[in-house]
Design a protein around this motif. Sequence first.
Motif, PDB file in Angstrom:
ATOM      1  N   LEU A  87       3.632   5.124   1.615  1.00  0.00           N
ATOM      2  CA  LEU A  87       3.189   4.386   0.421  1.00  0.00           C
ATOM      3  C   LEU A  87       3.879   3.030   0.344  1.00  0.00           C
ATOM      4  N   ALA A  88       5.178   3.007   0.665  1.00  0.00           N
ATOM      5  CA  ALA A  88       5.933   1.765   0.526  1.00  0.00           C
ATOM      6  C   ALA A  88       5.581   0.782   1.638  1.00  0.00           C
ATOM      7  N   ALA A  89       5.402   1.285   2.853  1.00  0.00           N
ATOM      8  CA  ALA A  89       5.171   0.394   3.992  1.00  0.00           C
ATOM      9  C   ALA A  89       3.758  -0.173   3.946  1.00  0.00           C
ATOM     10  N   ASP A  90       2.787   0.703   3.759  1.00  0.00           N
ATOM     11  CA  ASP A  90       1.395   0.269   3.672  1.00  0.00           C
ATOM     12  C   ASP A  90       1.046  -0.744   4.773  1.00  0.00           C
ATOM     13  N   GLY A  91       1.501  -0.426   5.993  1.00  0.00           N
ATOM     14  CA  GLY A  91       1.125  -1.258   7.142  1.00  0.00           C
ATOM     15  C   GLY A  91       2.073  -2.390   7.469  1.00  0.00           C
ATOM     16  N   ALA A  92       3.210  -2.475   6.789  1.00  0.00           N
ATOM     17  CA  ALA A  92       4.183  -3.546   7.096  1.00  0.00           C
ATOM     18  C   ALA A  92       5.591  -2.957   7.005  1.00  0.00           C
ATOM     19  N   PRO A  93       6.575  -3.630   7.615  1.00  0.00           N
ATOM     20  CA  PRO A  93       7.930  -3.074   7.554  1.00  0.00           C
ATOM     21  C   PRO A  93       8.393  -2.890   6.116  1.00  0.00           C
ATOM     22  N   VAL A  94       9.186  -1.853   5.914  1.00  0.00           N
ATOM     23  CA  VAL A  94       9.732  -1.601   4.576  1.00  0.00           C
ATOM     24  C   VAL A  94      11.217  -1.293   4.720  1.00  0.00           C
ATOM     25  N   PRO A  95      12.068  -1.893   3.890  1.00  0.00           N
ATOM     26  CA  PRO A  95      13.483  -1.528   3.953  1.00  0.00           C
ATOM     27  C   PRO A  95      13.699  -0.167   3.315  1.00  0.00           C
ATOM     28  N   ALA A  96      14.847   0.441   3.623  1.00  0.00           N
ATOM     29  CA  ALA A  96      15.124   1.774   3.080  1.00  0.00           C
ATOM     30  C   ALA A  96      15.128   1.756   1.548  1.00  0.00           C
ATOM     31  N   SER A  97      15.529   0.622   0.945  1.00  0.00           N
ATOM     32  CA  SER A  97      15.524   0.585  -0.526  1.00  0.00           C
ATOM     33  C   SER A  97      14.089   0.649  -1.053  1.00  0.00           C
ATOM     34  N   GLY A  98      13.151   0.062  -0.327  1.00  0.00           N
ATOM     35  CA  GLY A  98      11.748   0.146  -0.730  1.00  0.00           C
ATOM     36  C   GLY A  98      11.220   1.563  -0.592  1.00  0.00           C
TER      37      GLY A  98
END
Length: 460
Positions: free
Chosen positions: A434-445
């Motif tokens: 859900l957070a990444a949605d196709g792009a990098p996401v940091p652990a906080s996200g």
Amino acid sequence: MRGVWHTERVKSAEEELMAVVPPGSLMRKAAFGVATHALRLLSGRRRVTLLVGAGNNGGDALWAGYFLRRRGVGVSAILLNPAKAHAEGLSAFRRAGGRIVDEVGTPDLVIDGIVGLSARGPLRPDAAALVESVRAPILAVDLPSGIDPDTGEISGPFVRAHTTVTFGCLKPVHALADCGDVHLVDIGLRPTDPDFVLLDRSDIAWPVPGPSDDKYTQGVTGVAAGSATYPGAAVLSTGAAVLATSGMVRYAGPAADAIRARWPETICTGSITDAGRVQAWVVGPGTGTGSSSDGVLRSVLEAGVPVIADADAITLLAQHPTLWDARDPDTPLVLTPHDREFERLAGPVGVDRVAAARKAAQRFNAVVLLKGHRTVVAAPDGRALVNSATSSWPATAGSGDVLSGIIGALLAGGVEPFLAAGYAAYAHVLAAELAADGAPVPASGLMEAIPAAIRALRRS
Ligand SMILES: NC(=O)C1=CN([C@@H]2O[C@H](COP(=O)(O)OP(=O)(O)OC[C@H]3O[C@@H](n4cnc5c(N)ncnc54)[C@H](O)[C@@H]3O)[C@@H](O)[C@H]2O)[C@@H](O)CC1
Ligand SMILES: Nc1ncnc2c1ncn2[C@@H]1O[C@H](COP(=O)(O)OP(=O)(O)O)[C@@H](O)[C@H]1O
Ligand SMILES: [K+]
């Protein structure tokens, strides 16, 4: 919950079934399923090439070719070992107008019937050369040839399947390797007592507070994480615990100021001795492996409540085996190593990740969650589950700290340790998606997406 069975068990279940059904009927059912999915993938296009190996997997492909011919599809077959090609399948295929060829050509779809349940090792050179020449999507019969059916190991050339059509039940390869879209065809096989399971959304019973609950009754999570060098690990682990369940989180350690600033709802102390009562401890993320961390881990293990030990706590347990003595063996322990931490604790993971996790779980009398794209959870009683990521975006620094906090909160909430680890792994993957949605996401996200993941789980 879907079961997964090792090939030996599948073969014996198939033998039992074959003894009571008309000869050849299982293969025709299997092949009909392959042809049905092939027609779907072709969606009106009309050229198929079969890669046919020496066993029954090739037989399935030939019978699928027969059914496709009857639907007007142009089907060619390459026989890798003409003398050993499945005799009935081959004559049915020929009768239906199928052609035997030497090259893949330019089909719309290729059907991989090179090898199935009896596969050993990667594709042999002749099969590998053929597969190399394929430009069309590949539908794998039972499993993608060249991948080990029981471990998912890839040790050389293999088939990259767009789709896999398998029969009767799932085998480990379907959970442990990329098989494309996996479809299960019912051939009447009803094996019991799976070797391991896969959790589905509907299996996950996330703790929900009731009318008579207050902040204490739902279980208080204790977090002993972070250090002056790594305060972020404490923020992520504590934050995940705050977001994963209702109730209360206590933090004890050197990152108390950072925690207070980010998570005002936590009760913070600098030392574990002042922490107050908790129903589960998370220990290890970012603590370092010095003597004070050793003392903290010892106190946590002596506390008589469930513990999830991650990161530096695992390294400490590997370095100082006497730490195990601090633990009451009846108190649940969850260990969450990645491969390198696993190796420190129990030796190399090896090719069979499920067997490795299971063995370690028994050896340490603990639930072992072996992290990775495909996370394995094993319990000391022999239960095991595999949870696959939907992308590799969760492979980011701090992502494991988030996982540890989720597990801690579920343990404090009274979820049985094997399921706490399994639910947490599932929610972690979903939050990352859900957070990444196709792009990098940091652990906080990823951490911030935990509520959305729980909402999605509870809606299903
Ligand atoms: N037993 C049953 O009742 C059923 C079996 N079915 C099919 O039968 C398959 C199993 O058939 P078999 O046990 O005959 O064996 P397989 O067809 O899986 O493979 C056997 C042949 O493949 C060769 N082989 C092994 N490793 C190889 C490699 N790495 N590269 C190239 N060739 C290799 C071997 O020399 C052997 O001759 C299942 O996967 C499934 O597709 C289905 O028809 C459903 C019913
Ligand atoms: N390739 C990957 N695809 C998906 N998830 C992964 C992959 N590699 C690791 N993960 C997940 O990311 C997390 C990483 O945890 P860990 O290695 O402890 O990182 P950190 O110590 O930085 O927090 C685990 O939950 C693991 O399952
Ligand atoms: K195959």
